[in-house]
Design a protein around this motif. Sequence first.
Motif, mmCIF file in Angstrom:
data_model
loop_
_atom_site.group_PDB
_atom_site.id
_atom_site.type_symbol
_atom_site.label_atom_id
_atom_site.label_comp_id
_atom_site.label_asym_id
_atom_site.label_seq_id
_atom_site.Cartn_x
_atom_site.Cartn_y
_atom_site.Cartn_z
ATOM 1 N N VAL A 181 0.742 -1.301 0.107
ATOM 2 C CA VAL A 181 0.016 0.056 0.226
ATOM 3 C C VAL A 181 0.905 1.317 0.193
ATOM 4 C CG1 VAL A 181 -1.844 1.370 1.458
ATOM 5 C CG2 VAL A 181 -2.012 -1.068 0.949
ATOM 6 N N PRO A 182 1.990 1.357 0.882
ATOM 7 C CA PRO A 182 2.796 2.717 0.845
ATOM 8 C C PRO A 182 3.217 3.016 -0.463
ATOM 9 C CG PRO A 182 3.184 1.464 2.850
ATOM 10 C CD PRO A 182 2.612 0.557 1.814
ATOM 11 N N VAL A 183 3.493 1.877 -1.092
ATOM 12 C CA VAL A 183 4.348 1.891 -2.627
ATOM 13 C C VAL A 183 3.323 2.388 -3.635
ATOM 14 C CG1 VAL A 183 5.348 0.851 -4.465
ATOM 15 C CG2 VAL A 183 6.097 0.561 -2.316
ATOM 16 N N VAL A 184 1.799 1.717 -3.595
ATOM 17 C CA VAL A 184 0.954 2.065 -4.484
ATOM 18 C C VAL A 184 0.636 3.728 -4.301
ATOM 19 C CG1 VAL A 184 -1.313 1.880 -5.185
ATOM 20 C CG2 VAL A 184 0.217 -0.069 -4.533
ATOM 21 N N LEU A 185 0.430 4.081 -2.864
ATOM 22 C CA LEU A 185 0.215 5.426 -2.613
ATOM 23 C C LEU A 185 1.142 6.257 -3.078
ATOM 24 C CD1 LEU A 185 -1.452 5.235 0.898
ATOM 25 C CD2 LEU A 185 -2.664 5.679 -1.138
ATOM 26 N N ALA A 186 2.609 6.254 -2.966
ATOM 27 C CA ALA A 186 3.543 7.027 -3.422
ATOM 28 C C ALA A 186 3.397 7.097 -4.978
ATOM 29 C CB ALA A 186 4.814 6.516 -3.037
ATOM 30 N N TRP A 187 3.095 5.880 -5.702
ATOM 31 C CA TRP A 187 2.993 5.912 -7.131
ATOM 32 C C TRP A 187 1.906 7.100 -7.448
ATOM 33 C CZ3 TRP A 187 -0.981 3.691 -10.496
ATOM 34 C CH2 TRP A 187 -0.559 3.764 -11.935
ATOM 35 N N ARG A 231 -7.460 4.493 -6.143
ATOM 36 C CA ARG A 231 -8.625 3.284 -5.888
ATOM 37 C C ARG A 231 -7.629 2.032 -5.420
ATOM 38 N NH1 ARG A 231 -10.770 6.053 -10.708
ATOM 39 N NH2 ARG A 231 -9.981 4.244 -12.003
ATOM 40 N N ARG A 232 -6.663 1.684 -6.177
ATOM 41 C CA ARG A 232 -6.087 0.330 -5.834
ATOM 42 C C ARG A 232 -5.704 0.380 -4.386
ATOM 43 N NH1 ARG A 232 -3.881 -4.206 -7.712
ATOM 44 N NH2 ARG A 232 -1.921 -4.946 -7.013
ATOM 45 N N ALA A 233 -5.060 1.559 -3.893
ATOM 46 C CA ALA A 233 -4.626 1.620 -2.698
ATOM 47 C C ALA A 233 -5.858 1.229 -1.448
ATOM 48 C CB ALA A 233 -3.699 2.911 -2.245
ATOM 49 N N VAL A 234 -7.090 1.944 -1.922
ATOM 50 C CA VAL A 234 -7.985 1.682 -1.054
ATOM 51 C C VAL A 234 -8.444 0.535 -1.009
ATOM 52 C CG1 VAL A 234 -10.404 2.265 -0.739
ATOM 53 C CG2 VAL A 234 -8.865 3.936 -1.318
ATOM 54 N N ARG A 235 -8.357 -0.563 -2.098
ATOM 55 C CA ARG A 235 -8.981 -1.852 -2.283
ATOM 56 C C ARG A 235 -7.713 -2.652 -1.432
ATOM 57 N NH1 ARG A 235 -10.030 -0.488 -7.492
ATOM 58 N NH2 ARG A 235 -7.780 -1.639 -8.335
ATOM 59 N N LEU A 236 -6.722 -2.538 -1.747
ATOM 60 C CA LEU A 236 -5.630 -3.204 -0.881
ATOM 61 C C LEU A 236 -5.795 -3.048 0.619
ATOM 62 C CD1 LEU A 236 -2.549 -2.623 -3.326
ATOM 63 C CD2 LEU A 236 -3.845 -4.960 -2.928
ATOM 64 N N SER A 237 -6.132 -1.958 0.950
ATOM 65 C CA SER A 237 -6.138 -1.448 2.621
ATOM 66 C C SER A 237 -7.108 -2.349 3.370
ATOM 67 C CB SER A 237 -6.288 0.218 2.568
ATOM 68 O OG SER A 237 -5.015 0.489 2.121
ATOM 69 N N GLY A 238 -8.292 -2.479 2.606
ATOM 70 C CA GLY A 238 -9.435 -3.047 3.148
ATOM 71 C C GLY A 238 -10.036 -2.297 4.507
ATOM 72 N N SER A 255 -5.254 5.379 3.307
ATOM 73 C CA SER A 255 -5.349 5.432 1.952
ATOM 74 C C SER A 255 -6.836 6.424 1.425
ATOM 75 C CB SER A 255 -5.608 3.872 1.389
ATOM 76 O OG SER A 255 -4.497 3.264 1.690
ATOM 77 N N ARG A 256 -7.631 6.149 2.204
ATOM 78 C CA ARG A 256 -9.137 6.863 1.774
ATOM 79 C C ARG A 256 -8.922 8.331 2.086
ATOM 80 N NH1 ARG A 256 -10.682 1.744 3.399
ATOM 81 N NH2 ARG A 256 -12.407 0.747 2.254
ATOM 82 N N ALA A 257 -8.387 8.775 3.172
ATOM 83 C CA ALA A 257 -8.031 10.252 3.460
ATOM 84 C C ALA A 257 -7.223 10.816 2.088
ATOM 85 C CB ALA A 257 -7.226 10.298 4.529
ATOM 86 N N LEU A 258 -6.140 10.175 1.674
ATOM 87 C CA LEU A 258 -5.443 10.347 0.660
ATOM 88 C C LEU A 258 -6.114 10.576 -0.666
ATOM 89 C CD1 LEU A 258 -2.006 8.857 1.510
ATOM 90 C CD2 LEU A 258 -2.518 10.905 1.457
#
Length: 652
Positions: free
Chosen positions: A108-114, A132-139, A145-148
Motif C-alpha cells: 500500500v505505501p508504494v501504491v500510494l506513493a506511485w 482506488r487500488r490503494a483503498v482496495r488493498l487496504s481493506g 488510503s481513503r483520506a489521501l
Amino acid sequence: MDENRERTAMLARGHAALGAGDAVGARACFASVQATDAADPDALHGLACVALAAGRADLAIALAGRALRHAPGGPYHVVLARALLARGHGDAARVAIKSAIVSRPDEVPVVLAWAEIMDRTGDTLAAARGFRRAVRLSGRHGGASRALHARFLWRRGRRAAAVEQMRQAVRHAPDTAAYAHELVDMLRASGREAEVEATLRARLDHAPDDGVALSDLGTLVFARGEMRAAADLLQRAMMGHARAEICNNLGLARMALGDMAGAEAALRQARHMRPADARITLNHLTGLFESGRHALARTGYEAMLAQTPPPDTSTLDRARFNLGVVRLAQGELASGWVLWESRLAFLPPHPSAAVLPRWNGHSLPAGGRLLVHMAQGLGDAIHFLRYVPLAARRVPVVLEVPPALHRLALTLESAMRESGHPIEIITPDINAVGYACCQCDLFSLPHVLGVAEVPDFVPYLGEQPWWPDGGRTGKLRVGLCHAGNPAYRFDARRSIPAAALAPLAAVGDVTFISLHPQARVGTEPDFVWREGPPNSDLLDTARLIATLDLVISVDTLAAHLAGAMGCPVWLLNRFGGDWRWSPAFDVPAPSRSWPDAGAIATATCRGSRWYPNLRQFRQPRLAPPDHAWREVVEDICAALRVVVAGRREAVS
C-alpha cells in the motif's frame, strides 16, 4: 543473532521517531546502525528519509542512491522518487516510482506513493487508478488510503465523492482526529452546515476532549446565537487546546451572557496570545467600555489609531467608531459625532447612497429635497427623530421610516410647524430617490448639522404631549417594559429576568401594564396586564402611554418613546450601559411632573439631558445578570411607594 535483532529494533525505532516528527531522534537511530556498517542500505535509506523530511532533497537523493548501489533490489525507490520530485525532476521520479511499483505492486505505501507522484506529474488517470487500488488493498485498515484518495478527489473538484471518501476514512480510523477535522472542513466548504454539526457531535461522542472539535462546535453554536452552549463548549476546548481564537470567541460568548469579568479574562488572554491581532484587541476594548472602564477603552482605541503600520481598514473603521462612542459617552459630542460616522463604512448602505450624493448640511437647489433614512433599531430612531425638525429648518425633508414607525412618525407634525420647511414621511419606497437630490442617514444628522450640544427638549412624538391628569383616581397606572430585543448583543445585561421583578407585585395601589410590542408567553411577570389592540404599531403604544402615570423601562424602545412624549420615565440601566445614559448627560432628577420627586431622588437616581422627565436608576456596580438588579428593583419599589403615598395624600 543478538546484533541483528538490535539492528532491526534500532531501525524500527528510527522510523517510529520519524513518523512522530522527531527527526533528531530518528537520525540518531539510523546513524548508530551506520556506525557499525557504513554501507548498511537500510540505515542509508533511513537517513535519506530524515534528509527528505528536513527539506534536504539533494542529500536524500545521494543517500538513497548509495542504498540502491549496495542493494539494487531494496525498497528504496520510493524515497528516491519523492526526493527527485522535490528537486523538480519529474521524469526521473516517474522512472524511480515505476521501479518500486513493479517490484512491490501490492504494498500500500508504494501504491500510494506511485499515485501521488503520478498526480503531481500530471497523469491524473493513473493517479486515480492508484488511489482506488490503494483503498482496495487496504481493506478495513484503509483510513490513510481513503483520506489521501479524498484529498485527491477534492483537488479534482469532485466534492461529493471526496466527502464520502473522507467519511469512510473517519469510519475506518475513528481515532485519527485529523480525518474528522478534514471532513468538517470539507462539509463546511460545501455549505453542508447541518452535516458539519452532526459530524462534530459524532466526533465528540467518540473523543469528548477533542479540542479542535469542541472549538469548531462552540464557534458554530456561537454564530447561531446560542451563547450559553457556546461558552460551555469553548471553555472545554480551552482545557487542552487553548488558542487565541478560542479565547476570543469565549470572551464574546461570555460578554453576550453578561459575564463581563469572565469575558475580560478570556479576551485579555487572547490578546496575550496574539498581541498583534487588532480584531481581538478591539473586542477586549469593547468589553472594557461595556464594563464602565471608559478611560481605559479610550486610551486603547487611541493607541490602535496611532499604530504604524495601522490595522486593516475594516478594523480601523470599527476602532474609530468605538472611539466615537467613548467620546460621546464622555460628553464630547462634536468629535464623537465625527468618529461615529465610521459606522457607514461597515454597515450595509441604504440603496439611495449609490445614486444620491450625501448631504453636506448646506441649502439645496430650488425644488430639491433631502432624503433622510435610517438603518438602526427603532429605539435609536425615536431618539434621533428630534434632529429631523432641525434639518427641516434648512431644507425640505423626505423622511423614510419602517412601516411600524410610520403612523407614529406622522405625529412629528407639532414639531414640523416650527421647522420652516415641509417634512414628508414615507415608508421604504424604491422610487424615493426620484424626488430627492441628496440623502443622509438619520444618525448622521447631528454631525452634518454641527450640533455639538444636546438640543433643547420639547416633546416631539405622540398625538399630543403627555400631561399629568390631576383628576385621576384609583391605582397608579405604570407601564412596564423589562426586556428588549434578545438579538441585541448586550441584551443579557440590559434585560431583567421576570423573577427579579417579583418585589414590584408587593407595592400596593399600582397597576402594571405591559409595554412590550407583543405578548411574551412565559417571560412577563404574572402581575402585569396587557392592554391595547393585537398587532399594534408604535402609535398604538404611544396612545397607551398617554393613559399612564409613569413608564418603567429598561434601555429599549419604550423608554425612548415615553421620553419623546414627555411622559415620566424611570430607566432601569445596567452598569456602564449605553453612551447616552452616561454621567456626562446627567442632571438632577426631574421634579416637574412629580411634586414629591425630591423625596425620591437619591445619589443613584439621576435625570437626563436627553429627556427632562426621565430618571435613571443605575446598577451601582458590575455584577452578573442574576444578581445585578436586586438593588435597582429595591430602589424602584421604594420610589413607587413614595409616589403612591403622595398620591393618596393629594386625593385625601
